[in-house]
Design a protein around this motif. Structure first.
Motif, PDB file in Angstrom:
ATOM      1  N   ASP A   7      25.066 129.325   3.196  1.00  0.00           N
ATOM      2  CA  ASP A   7      24.303 129.727   4.376  1.00  0.00           C
ATOM      3  C   ASP A   7      23.841 131.186   4.257  1.00  0.00           C
ATOM      4  N   SER A   8      24.743 132.064   3.822  1.00  0.00           N
ATOM      5  CA  SER A   8      24.368 133.478   3.639  1.00  0.00           C
ATOM      6  C   SER A   8      23.277 133.605   2.583  1.00  0.00           C
ATOM      7  N   MET A  52      27.189 124.559  12.397  1.00  0.00           N
ATOM      8  CA  MET A  52      28.114 125.458  11.710  1.00  0.00           C
ATOM      9  C   MET A  52      27.439 126.807  11.458  1.00  0.00           C
ATOM     10  N   ALA A  58      27.240 128.667  14.727  1.00  0.00           N
ATOM     11  CA  ALA A  58      28.575 129.107  15.148  1.00  0.00           C
ATOM     12  C   ALA A  58      29.040 130.290  14.301  1.00  0.00           C
ATOM     13  N   TRP A  59      28.720 130.252  13.003  1.00  0.00           N
ATOM     14  CA  TRP A  59      29.114 131.337  12.105  1.00  0.00           C
ATOM     15  C   TRP A  59      28.358 132.622  12.460  1.00  0.00           C
ATOM     16  N   SER A  60      27.066 132.496  12.726  1.00  0.00           N
ATOM     17  CA  SER A  60      26.285 133.665  13.147  1.00  0.00           C
ATOM     18  C   SER A  60      26.880 134.279  14.403  1.00  0.00           C
ATOM     19  N   ALA A 106      29.952 133.899  15.584  1.00  0.00           N
ATOM     20  CA  ALA A 106      31.286 134.456  15.317  1.00  0.00           C
ATOM     21  C   ALA A 106      31.176 135.790  14.590  1.00  0.00           C
ATOM     22  N   LEU A 107      30.209 135.884  13.664  1.00  0.00           N
ATOM     23  CA  LEU A 107      30.023 137.144  12.941  1.00  0.00           C
ATOM     24  C   LEU A 107      29.595 138.261  13.882  1.00  0.00           C
ATOM     25  N   SER A 146      32.554 139.231  15.849  1.00  0.00           N
ATOM     26  CA  SER A 146      33.449 140.030  15.006  1.00  0.00           C
ATOM     27  C   SER A 146      32.906 141.437  14.898  1.00  0.00           C
ATOM     28  N   PHE A 147      31.601 141.536  14.680  1.00  0.00           N
ATOM     29  CA  PHE A 147      30.978 142.849  14.528  1.00  0.00           C
ATOM     30  C   PHE A 147      31.208 143.688  15.776  1.00  0.00           C
TER      31      PHE A 147
END
Lengths: 240, 240
Positions: free
Chosen positions: B183-184, B224, B227-229, B231-232, B235-236
């Protein structure tokens, strides 16, 4: 290698550079790759360098010479350039000349010596601008759509910038973003190394707001790095 | 370009490949880069490819030919090789020969044609092993310390693997890790593109556990990714 990143935001500019240089993996040194030309309140120019140290040091020396002893230099001073565009053209010309000069010598050894630079600056009455100068002397400029530029080992640290940085990002968040971008790069590539040089410039002040060297044992950076690792692992667990 | 990643874990092996090939930025196609040679319960070999399509297709064709029509082929069949080490040596030999053959032709046009491969496999009675074969035919092997291998555009997706993947990682987490790593890469590099081929092999089964093609509009993958974006970004925000 090297990793340098520069951000052009509404609030100001942020620059972060590593300091590792290597001639082969067994010959590692620490060299500054972030340089400031400043007349506070009138003009600020920040230059970050990547590539052959012989090229970048010579370019910076020639730029300093043109500024401090105009009669001795074939180049105009970047501190006197009427616009930031003219300023980056001068840097591009010096870089192109030095690269050609040194390449002519090392070509005979079948080697190459090139360098690239990020240049950000503002003069009183003008807008802040951020450029990336290629070894050939041509350049591109950061825009609203892509408010950051990178040189050197840029891929590891690009995803976090792509996700987080916009022109509206605050300077505080921007500092965090470039440090986390650097953190990912440090983890994945040995040729990028501590200490780091971090510099911020507020829009329309035409002077350095804050400049700091972050050493390898810097507690705040280590803490941020650990917190980020922890947050990433938690994010990873939370995503399905 | 390409992005392929292979993981060698205690529980099994995970392979993820993109499918984008391009001859220039204006000539983009979809080609499978993940190939399976399987005799269920007896032997499984998974090959992922990066580089010149003319090289990789020819290598896979020659490996199939050696397996299906041994008399017609100068190479031994990888499905008959006594060990995984001998298997990867055969692949390396074919890759080296094909590369040399095609390079001799394209050299005249001042072009180059090279390819690299990830090869994972297990034969009944042996251990699962994971190799990266270079264009010259030499290879390296994944170990406990570095349980993953990447080919192609590997840098964007490396930080997440470095942080998350160990031999103890579950297959479920491993699938998530390679998909987020992809994904990245997809976000940062246009030359890597959907759909994706994902394949898992359980240790000691010597057969494909699960193989799936994830299309660009796959709801689960998109969810996914979002959701990852999210969550990132959280987190940031949480890190100071």
């Amino acid at each position: 290698m090297t990793y340098c990143v520069g951000l052009l935001l509404n609030e100001g500019m942020v620059f972060l550079s590593d300091t590792r240089t290597n001639a082969g993996i067994d010959n590692i040194s620490t060299y500054r790759k972030l340089f400031v030309f400043e007349e506070p309140g009138e003009r600020i120019i920040v230059i970050q360098t990547a590539g052959s140290l012989s090229v970048t040091q010579t370019v910076i020396a020639k730029l300093r010479e043109a500024d401090e002893d105009p009669d001795a230099s074939p180049y105009p001073s970047i501190m006197q350039a009427p616009t930031m565009l003219r300023m980056v053209e001068i840097v591009g010309q010096v870089l192109s000349d030095v690269t050609a000069d040194i390449s002519a010598k090392v070509d005979r050894m079948s080697q190459s010596a090139t360098a690239s630079m990020i240049i950000g600056g503002q003069r009183k009455g003008g807008s802040p601008r951020l450029f990336l100068v290629y070894p050939e002397g041509n350049f591109i400029e950061a825009t609203e759509d892509t408010p950051y530029l990178q040189i050197g080992e840029h891929k590891y640290g690009k995803p976090i910038l792509d996700r987080v940085v916009t022109p509206e990002t605050s300077l505080e968040d921007a500092r965090k973003a470039v440090l986390l971008s650097m953190d990912s790069t440090l983890r994945s590539n040995l040729s990028v190394g501590m200490p780091l040089d971090l510099l911020t410039v507020l829009t329309d002040t035409c002077q350095v707001q804050h400049q700091t060297r972050i050493e390898a044992n810097d507690a705040a950076f280590q803490e941020m790095s650990h917190a980020w690792s922890k947050a990433l692992r938690e994010s990873f667990t939370s995503v399905r």
